[in-house]
Design a protein around this motif. Structure first.
Motif, PDB file in Angstrom:
ATOM      1  N   UNK A 148       0.850  -1.186   0.000  1.00  0.00           N
ATOM      2  CA  UNK A 148       0.000   0.000   0.000  1.00  0.00           C
ATOM      3  C   UNK A 148       0.883   1.232   0.000  1.00  0.00           C
ATOM      4  N   UNK A 149       0.527   2.196  -0.821  1.00  0.00           N
ATOM      5  CA  UNK A 149       1.342   3.407  -0.921  1.00  0.00           C
ATOM      6  C   UNK A 149       0.865   4.516  -0.005  1.00  0.00           C
ATOM      7  N   UNK A 197      -7.563   7.400  -5.751  1.00  0.00           N
ATOM      8  CA  UNK A 197      -7.023   6.603  -6.853  1.00  0.00           C
ATOM      9  C   UNK A 197      -6.643   5.219  -6.335  1.00  0.00           C
ATOM     10  N   UNK A 198      -7.208   4.189  -6.957  1.00  0.00           N
ATOM     11  CA  UNK A 198      -6.905   2.797  -6.633  1.00  0.00           C
ATOM     12  C   UNK A 198      -6.162   2.173  -7.809  1.00  0.00           C
ATOM     13  N   UNK A 224      -1.963   7.289  -4.083  1.00  0.00           N
ATOM     14  CA  UNK A 224      -2.741   6.147  -4.572  1.00  0.00           C
ATOM     15  C   UNK A 224      -2.773   5.008  -3.560  1.00  0.00           C
ATOM     16  N   UNK A 225      -3.893   4.321  -3.523  1.00  0.00           N
ATOM     17  CA  UNK A 225      -3.966   3.071  -2.770  1.00  0.00           C
ATOM     18  C   UNK A 225      -3.586   1.967  -3.743  1.00  0.00           C
ATOM     19  N   UNK A 227      -9.494   4.351 -11.149  1.00  0.00           N
ATOM     20  CA  UNK A 227      -8.966   3.002 -10.920  1.00  0.00           C
ATOM     21  C   UNK A 227      -8.155   2.584 -12.143  1.00  0.00           C
ATOM     22  N   UNK A 228      -6.936   2.096 -11.913  1.00  0.00           N
ATOM     23  CA  UNK A 228      -6.152   1.524 -13.006  1.00  0.00           C
ATOM     24  C   UNK A 228      -5.974   0.029 -12.753  1.00  0.00           C
ATOM     25  N   UNK A 229      -5.862  -0.729 -13.838  1.00  0.00           N
ATOM     26  CA  UNK A 229      -5.702  -2.176 -13.758  1.00  0.00           C
ATOM     27  C   UNK A 229      -4.610  -2.616 -14.733  1.00  0.00           C
TER      28      UNK A 229
END
Length: 244
Positions: free
Chosen positions: A30-31, A43-44, A80-81, A110-112
């Motif tokens: 986790x950031x 932001x995830x 970001x998380x 959300x980025x993936x």
């Protein structure tokens, strides 16, 4: 596909130990470095070692670089998380999200980025399609809207110093399989109406530009991540500027 050929055993053993050590350390990365500002954008970032930024400082991984440049452009965004771990496949990410849901129910962005370990472990493309489709729907759920999700293609490690220890045929097979995984996830992503960013060509420039590779000879460098962020920034900025 079995990369553990005798001539490459020593190098691959070290890499595999690194992957296993991170994959089973019992701690999810986790950031978060401070309590989030409830008025700021959230932001995830979901993924694996490419999201953590294996072998670079945490501030140099792409989620933190993206947040930093967005702040410099006037957006109020929290750290970001990051839900990711080196060695994770799509199945590992699904298990983590089910066992321990993210901190918030909804995120502004959300980025993936997931799939390289499915390929590395020789898992099937059909399994990847099924699990990636599930993860994409989870990402949309966390974002509250498909328009707030960005999918990032899988980099090609077939051009890295790691792959240089393999035969030319093995390196080409890696690149060919990465292409297949990326083609599948692009089709699934666009069909769902989600943005897809292709960073794979940037990763392939590492063949002739060693500064794009981290010191471990396998993962991207901070410089390569910054090139990804140039592609991500306009889309992320547009997403996060909505409702300002």
């Amino acid at each position: 596909m079995n990369f553990f050929r005798l001539g490459h055993y020593g190098f691959l053993l070290v890499v595999s130990f690194m992957l296993m050590n991170n994959a089973f350390s019992g701690k999810t990365y986790s950031a978060h470095t401070s309590y989030p500002d409830t008025t700021a954008k959230s932001y995830l970032a979901l993924g694996d070692s490419y999201t953590i930024g294996e072998s670079v400082a945490s501030r140099e991984n792409f989620p933190n670089q993206l947040a930093a440049i967005l702040r410099s452009r006037g957006l109020n965004i929290n750290d970001p998380e990051i839900r990711a771990r080196t060695g994770w496949t799509t199945g590992n990410l699904i298990s983590s999200l089910q066992l321990t849901p993210p901190d918030q129910k909804k995120y502004d962005l959300v980025t993936l980025l997931i799939g390289v370990n499915n390929q590395f472990q020789g898992r099937s493309l059909e399994e990847f399609k099924t699990e990636f489709s599930f993860l994409l729907q989870e990402a949309i759920k966390y974002a509250g809207d498909k328009k707030n999700v960005i999918v990032i293609s899988v980099p090609d490690y077939g051009v890295t110093q790691f792959a240089a220890t393999l035969s030319a045929g093995e390196a080409r097979t890696i690149s060919k399989q990465i292409n297949s995984f990326n083609k599948a996830q692009k089709e699934i992503t666009l069909r769902a109406g989600v943005s897809f960013i292709n960073i794979t060509p940037i990763s392939r420039k590492g063949r002739r530009n060693p500064t794009l590779q981290a010191f471990d000879g396998l993962h991207p460098s901070a410089q390569q991540y910054s090139k990804w962020v140039k592609l991500l920034r306009p889309i992320a900025k547009n997403i996060l500027s909505q409702g300002k």
